[in-house]
Scaffold this motif. Structure first.
Motif, PDB file in Angstrom:
ATOM      1  N   GLY A  42      86.274  37.032 112.648  1.00 45.63           N
ATOM      2  CA  GLY A  42      86.747  36.805 111.297  1.00 45.63           C
ATOM      3  C   GLY A  42      85.531  36.994 110.463  1.00 45.63           C
ATOM      4  O   GLY A  42      85.645  37.362 109.353  1.00 45.63           O
ATOM      5  N   TYR A  43      84.299  36.577 110.863  1.00 45.94           N
ATOM      6  CA  TYR A  43      83.130  36.569 109.834  1.00 45.94           C
ATOM      7  C   TYR A  43      82.971  37.925 109.399  1.00 45.94           C
ATOM      8  O   TYR A  43      82.558  38.419 108.438  1.00 45.94           O
ATOM      9  N   MET A  44      82.769  38.879 110.908  1.00 46.91           N
ATOM     10  CA  MET A  44      82.643  40.161 110.635  1.00 46.91           C
ATOM     11  C   MET A  44      83.534  41.124 109.726  1.00 46.91           C
ATOM     12  O   MET A  44      83.297  42.116 109.344  1.00 46.91           O
ATOM     13  N   ALA A  45      84.615  40.626 109.762  1.00 47.96           N
ATOM     14  CA  ALA A  45      85.600  41.224 108.834  1.00 47.96           C
ATOM     15  C   ALA A  45      85.369  41.131 107.590  1.00 47.96           C
ATOM     16  O   ALA A  45      85.389  42.250 106.697  1.00 47.96           O
ATOM     17  N   GLU A  46      84.537  40.241 107.126  1.00 45.54           N
ATOM     18  CA  GLU A  46      84.322  40.162 105.570  1.00 45.54           C
ATOM     19  C   GLU A  46      82.692  40.483 105.478  1.00 45.54           C
ATOM     20  O   GLU A  46      82.228  41.327 104.621  1.00 45.54           O
ATOM     21  N   MET A  47      81.804  40.190 106.457  1.00 46.27           N
ATOM     22  CA  MET A  47      80.468  40.399 106.197  1.00 46.27           C
ATOM     23  C   MET A  47      79.777  41.501 107.055  1.00 46.27           C
ATOM     24  O   MET A  47      78.511  41.822 107.164  1.00 46.27           O
ATOM     25  N   GLY A  48      80.592  42.269 107.822  1.00 50.18           N
ATOM     26  CA  GLY A  48      80.099  43.079 108.791  1.00 50.18           C
ATOM     27  C   GLY A  48      79.277  44.245 107.827  1.00 50.18           C
ATOM     28  O   GLY A  48      78.302  44.918 108.616  1.00 50.18           O
ATOM     29  N   GLU A  49      79.745  44.738 106.869  1.00 51.21           N
ATOM     30  CA  GLU A  49      78.941  45.532 106.051  1.00 51.21           C
ATOM     31  C   GLU A  49      77.872  45.198 105.204  1.00 51.21           C
ATOM     32  O   GLU A  49      77.337  45.919 104.441  1.00 51.21           O
ATOM     33  N   VAL A  50      77.833  43.961 105.190  1.00 46.99           N
ATOM     34  CA  VAL A  50      76.652  43.300 104.145  1.00 46.99           C
ATOM     35  C   VAL A  50      75.729  42.619 104.979  1.00 46.99           C
ATOM     36  O   VAL A  50      74.381  43.070 104.460  1.00 46.99           O
ATOM     37  N   LEU A  51      75.757  42.183 106.280  1.00 45.97           N
ATOM     38  CA  LEU A  51      74.674  41.745 106.906  1.00 45.97           C
ATOM     39  C   LEU A  51      73.903  42.945 107.409  1.00 45.97           C
ATOM     40  O   LEU A  51      74.043  43.967 107.650  1.00 45.97           O
ATOM     41  N   THR A  52      72.329  42.619 107.403  1.00 40.92           N
ATOM     42  CA  THR A  52      71.456  43.636 107.792  1.00 40.92           C
ATOM     43  C   THR A  52      71.511  43.527 109.203  1.00 40.92           C
ATOM     44  O   THR A  52      71.753  42.772 110.043  1.00 40.92           O
TER      45      THR A  52
END
Length: 344
Positions: A270-280
């Motif tokens: 769930g979290y990576m579906a939104e932040m996967g391309e944002v997190l370093t």
């Protein structure tokens, strides 16, 4: 009793139904119904939040940004009074009015992985939408809230000042805290070396701070008082701490404290579906660590409070904070033991 407050927002109290609402433990909360309209009225707990204006300023800034960047996003920000203020002061108490999101509901306990997925997705979406917002422009509504270095130092001070009886009763737990101090060392290093960026972080990602629709799909997040600059490990870690075990920190039977591995997978997806391309890449490497970070910090805080004589957390029986610390240390050890399976 709310006549003056509601009138400041242009609402006639005599035509309104006001009833207590929700299960929150910090602020006083009521639902206000006026004909076909509904609102949430809150009294801010100034024993916890020393600067209500800082909260209001933060939320106005975020709302202004999101209105432009994501106009369709459901952001439950406070409504202005007739004079344009966002707080009403009555008898030295601070009140605010928020929109009631129709056709929404909250849940108090994660009962299935799908709920963990939806919640993680919503908290991830919140930070993603604010990825380009200047986090440093926000005020700290609870300074040092998730400062693990400070919490460990407070624990060490408690050790020096505790009574011999409490030190003896907590001897095993003290050794456990000391055994896991590498968790604090990692936090100290990432702060000093600025390994990961400061972001706009919610800081209180328990499940009842997520709004769900009738189909149990996530709509957005609420209880925004703790939104301030922080690290993603706070939001992910708090979900790990509160979603992964079927038992909360009050459970005395430690056999009931165990890791729901499907919930871990749901949080990650769930979290990576939104932040996967944002997190370093450095942040992604700390995903599992985030759970250790928050669980350990809560164990440290409970044990320090026990050693200090139970002066912070409310207790209803002798030794309750020690039980809470035992509970969180059990969760921590079981979480670490499951690391290989969870990371796979």
């Amino acid at each position: 009793m709310f006549k003056n407050i509601l009138s400041a927002f242009g609402i006639d109290a005599d035509l309104s139904a006001v009833v207590p609402f929700g299960s929150g433990l910090i602020n006083g909360t009521w639902k206000v119904t006026v004909s076909d309209d509904a609102y949430i009225l809150q009294r801010i707990n100034t024993n916890i939040f020393k600067s209500p204006q800082a909260i209001a300023d933060n939320l106005v800034s975020l709302q202004t940004y999101l209105t432009q960047a994501a106009p369709d996003y459901i952001f439950a920000a406070p409504l202005p009074t007739l004079s344009g203020d966002y707080l009403v002061i009555d008898d030295n108490q601070y009140y605010r009015l928020l929109p009631f999101i129709k056709n929404s509901h909250t849940v108090d306990v994660v009962s299935e992985p799908a709920q963990a997925f939806e919640a993680a997705k919503q908290f991830g979406k919140f930070s993603r939408l604010l990825n380009d917002f200047d986090a440093d422009s926000l005020k700290y509504t609870l300074p040092d809230f998730h400062n693990l270095s400070l919490r460990v130092n407070q624990f060490k001070s408690a050790l020096k000042n505790a009574t011999a009886d409490r030190l003896d009763k907590a001897a095993i737990e003290i050794k456990e805290i000391e055994k896991h101090e590498d968790i604090a060392d990692i936090y100290r290093q990432l702060v000093e070396e600025k390994t990961i960026p400061l972001r706009v972080i919610h800081h209180d990602t328990k499940i009842n701070n997520v709004l769900f629709d009738a189909d149990d799909k996530g709509l957005g997040v609420i209880d925004l008082d703790t939104v301030m600059p922080g690290y993603f490990i706070s939001d992910v870690g708090d979900m790990m701490r509160t979603y992964l075990s079927p038992a909360n920190e009050e459970e005395k039977d430690l056999d009931k404290v165990f890791i729901l591995e499907d919930n871990f997978a749901a949080i990650y997806k769930g979290y990576m579906a939104e932040m996967g391309e944002v997190l370093t890449s450095a942040e992604k490497d700390l995903f599992f660590y985030s759970g250790k970070f928050m669980i350990y910090m809560q164990a440290v805080r409970f044990l320090a409070d026990y050693l200090n004589g139970d002066i912070y957390y409310h207790t209803t029986y002798a030794g309750q904070n020690l039980v809470r610390a035992q509970n969180q240390l059990s969760l921590l050890n079981k979480y670490i033991a499951a690391q290989t399976r969870l990371e796979e």
